[in-house]
Structures are given as structure tokens and as C-alpha cells.
Design a protein around this motif. Structure first.
Motif, PDB file in Angstrom:
ATOM      1  N   PRO A   1       0.832  -1.211   0.000  1.00  0.00           N
ATOM      2  CA  PRO A   1       0.000   0.000   0.000  1.00  0.00           C
ATOM      3  C   PRO A   1       0.865   1.259   0.000  1.00  0.00           C
ATOM      4  O   PRO A   1       2.032   1.222   0.391  1.00  0.00           O
ATOM      5  CB  PRO A   1      -0.797  -0.122   1.302  1.00  0.00           C
ATOM      6  CG  PRO A   1       0.074  -0.946   2.188  1.00  0.00           C
ATOM      7  CD  PRO A   1       0.777  -1.926   1.298  1.00  0.00           C
TER       8      PRO A   1
ATOM      9  N   GLY B   1       0.125   3.400   5.457  1.00  0.00           N
ATOM     10  CA  GLY B   1      -0.396   2.467   6.439  1.00  0.00           C
ATOM     11  C   GLY B   1       0.686   1.596   7.030  1.00  0.00           C
ATOM     12  O   GLY B   1       1.890   1.821   6.842  1.00  0.00           O
TER      13      GLY B   1
ATOM     14  N   HIS C   1      -1.981  -3.150   7.865  1.00  0.00           N
ATOM     15  CA  HIS C   1      -2.779  -3.329   6.649  1.00  0.00           C
ATOM     16  C   HIS C   1      -2.444  -4.667   5.992  1.00  0.00           C
ATOM     17  O   HIS C   1      -3.332  -5.466   5.682  1.00  0.00           O
ATOM     18  CB  HIS C   1      -2.503  -2.181   5.680  1.00  0.00           C
ATOM     19  CG  HIS C   1      -3.251  -2.283   4.376  1.00  0.00           C
ATOM     20  ND1 HIS C   1      -2.873  -3.132   3.348  1.00  0.00           N
ATOM     21  CD2 HIS C   1      -4.366  -1.643   3.933  1.00  0.00           C
ATOM     22  CE1 HIS C   1      -3.714  -3.006   2.340  1.00  0.00           C
ATOM     23  NE2 HIS C   1      -4.625  -2.111   2.665  1.00  0.00           N
ATOM     24  N   THR C   2      -1.156  -4.934   5.788  1.00  0.00           N
ATOM     25  CA  THR C   2      -0.716  -6.139   5.084  1.00  0.00           C
ATOM     26  C   THR C   2       0.548  -6.678   5.726  1.00  0.00           C
ATOM     27  O   THR C   2       1.443  -5.902   6.092  1.00  0.00           O
ATOM     28  CB  THR C   2      -0.420  -5.835   3.598  1.00  0.00           C
ATOM     29  OG1 THR C   2      -1.593  -5.302   2.980  1.00  0.00           O
ATOM     30  CG2 THR C   2       0.005  -7.100   2.851  1.00  0.00           C
TER      31      THR C   2
ATOM     32  N   SER D   1      -2.814  -8.381  11.114  1.00  0.00           N
ATOM     33  CA  SER D   1      -2.872  -7.797   9.774  1.00  0.00           C
ATOM     34  C   SER D   1      -4.236  -8.031   9.125  1.00  0.00           C
ATOM     35  O   SER D   1      -4.829  -9.094   9.281  1.00  0.00           O
ATOM     36  CB  SER D   1      -1.786  -8.408   8.880  1.00  0.00           C
ATOM     37  OG  SER D   1      -0.499  -8.195   9.433  1.00  0.00           O
ATOM     38  N   GLU D   2      -4.726  -7.029   8.400  1.00  0.00           N
ATOM     39  CA  GLU D   2      -5.972  -7.183   7.651  1.00  0.00           C
ATOM     40  C   GLU D   2      -5.803  -8.161   6.496  1.00  0.00           C
ATOM     41  O   GLU D   2      -6.743  -8.870   6.132  1.00  0.00           O
ATOM     42  CB  GLU D   2      -6.422  -5.834   7.092  1.00  0.00           C
ATOM     43  CG  GLU D   2      -6.853  -4.818   8.125  1.00  0.00           C
ATOM     44  CD  GLU D   2      -7.296  -3.522   7.472  1.00  0.00           C
ATOM     45  OE1 GLU D   2      -7.791  -3.580   6.321  1.00  0.00           O
ATOM     46  OE2 GLU D   2      -7.140  -2.459   8.084  1.00  0.00           O
TER      47      GLU D   2
END
Length: 253
Positions: free
Chosen positions: A92, A95, A170-171, A203-204
Motif C-alpha cells: 500500500p 499504512g 494493513h498487510t 494484519s488485515e
């Protein structure tokens, strides 16, 4: 391109090193484990010996310093470069992101400098990856505490896990020792597997990056089931038959 430097040769020799670490020693057994002829194994052992990765013994070979980061970084280089290029498209612009301490993910950290504008917070369990991230413009880098895993050098243990739980990412970008369609990703040590599970939990999105030499095999410690992985990234074309066991279970890139 010579056979020694080809991607196929890299993958095969990575499989040989994995088999050696798991205790396979004899040429005949290595040939059976890797699905090639004994003549091919002997040629590959000559290459690995020149690279000081193995020591020849009667009837076979044993690994030499097989777990050092520099040795692992040079293995399957073409495959890891191909994977890093794909991983870069999943980073991303802003983030929080997480990196394990693997050499595959380390290659992604190297390439982050190619992104023109970043506003990232990155946390990693790898010393070398932290150094790369800390030199990346627009990236605030954090390394976990913990103890060094004796096999991989990654930071593991309760302190590493507590540090990771302070983040909402986020990742996360993870690799694995092996990936099997039934049990998912596996690692050589339970401590390594535990830290990667925490990274995924905070993490999403979880991205798992493995080269083709790691597919359809198992190590001793289970880590992530396939339903805990969002994206699988390999050096293969997404339509390759070797990815069939994972198709429909995860997004494949």
C-alpha cells in the motif's frame, strides 16, 4: 544461460538443500526426493560444493552453514526476484505493513526504494530486513525484540510476539519453509511459526510468498492454514499446474 544459473537449476538445488537439512544424505535418496537422476544430483552437488554450501561425504553430502542469511539470500535468486516484483504491486502507499525475516521477503524490502511516494510504518522480525527498511524514504521502520531463531536468525519468542501485538497492520508479507495443500504453510521451528501467526493475526491481509521449490512439501511445525492466507505469490505463472492444490482457496498471483 548455463544450467548452473538457470531458475530451474536454482529451484532444484534449493530442494536438495532442503532435503539435506531434513537429514537426507545419500545421492540415491536425494535423487528420489527431488525427482531427478543421480547424475543430475552429482552435478548439482558439485555446484553447491563450489559455493561452499555443502561438504561431500562418502555416498552423498551434508550442509555447511546452511542456515546463514547470506547463503539463503543467494539461493533461488531468480525466483525470489520474480516474487519480489509481484509483491511490490501489493504494497500500500500508506499504512502499516509487516515483514517476516525471510530472504524472500527481504528482497521486497530492498525494492521498496523504487516506490516514488511512501508513507509507511513497517515492522519486521528480521535484522537485515530492518536495515533495508530503515534506509527507505517514507518508511518508519521497527524491529521486534526477541531471541534469534537458531535456524533462520529471525527474532522469535514472547518479546517478539508482544511487540507485534502493539501494531494494527494493513498487510503482512510472509514466506514459509514449505507449503502443502492440506496443512498449509509449515516451518522448521515452532517458534518461527508462532511469530508468523501473530503477524498474520494483527494484519488485515496476509500475503504468503513461496518459490516453487517449496510447494507440495511439509516441514515439522504447522503455521498458517490456507484459509488464513489472502494472497499466494510464487515465481510461477498463476495458471501453472503446480499451483492447482491452492486454486480456489487463495488468490494466486
Amino acid at each position: 544461460m548455463s544450467e548452473e544459473t538457470s531458475a530451474e537449476g536454482d529451484h532444484r538445488r534449493a530442494s536438495i538443500m532442503t532435503a539435506l537439512r531434513e537429514g537426507v544424505r545419500r545421492v540415491d535418496d536425494l535423487a528420489l526426493a527431488c525427482g531427478v537422476s543421480t547424475m543430475t544430483i552429482r552435478r548439482d552437488l558439485q555446484v553447491l560444493e563450489r559455493r561452499n554450501e555443502i561438504r561431500r561425504v562418502r555416498g552423498g553430502a551434508v550442509p555447511v552453514d546452511a542456515w546463514t542469511f547470506d547463503h539463503r539470500l543467494g539461493r533461488s535468486a531468480a525466483a525470489k526476484d520474480a516474487i519480489a516484483a509481484k509483491l511490490l504491486t501489493l504494497v500500500p502507499d500508506k499504512g502499516g505493513i509487516g515483514f517476516d525475516g525471510s530472504t524472500t521477503v527481504h528482497r521486497l524490502a530492498r525494492r521498496l526504494k523504487e516506490q516514488p511516494t511512501l508513507d509507511l510504518t513497517a515492522v519486521t522480525t528480521g535484522f537485515e530486513t530492518f536495515h533495508e527498511l530503515s534506509r527507505t524514504p517514507g518508511c518508519r521502520a521497527y524491529a521486534t525484540g526477541g531471541t534469534a531463531d537458531p535456524h533462520t536468525g529471525s527474532l522469535v519468542g514472547p518479546l517478539a510476539e508482544v511487540t507485534l501485538r502493539q501494531f494494527a497492520l494493513h498487510t503482512c508479507f510472509l514466506s514459509a519453509t514449505h507449503l502443502d495443500g492440506s496443512v498449509g504453510s509449515t516451518e522448521f521451528t515452532a517458534d518461527e511459526a508462532a511469530v508468523k501467526r501473530v503477524l498474520a493475526a494483527v494484519s488485515e491481509r496476509t500475503v504468503l510468498a513461496v518459490d516453487s521449490s517449496k510447494l507440495a512439501r511439509r516441514a515439522v511445525a504447522t503455521c498458517l492454514s490456507l484459509d488464513e492466507v489472502d494472497v499466494l505469490v510464487s515465481d510461477l505463472d498463476p495458471g501453472d499446474d503446480r499451483l492447482e492444490p491452492y486454486r480456489g482457496l487463495v488468490e494466486i498471483i
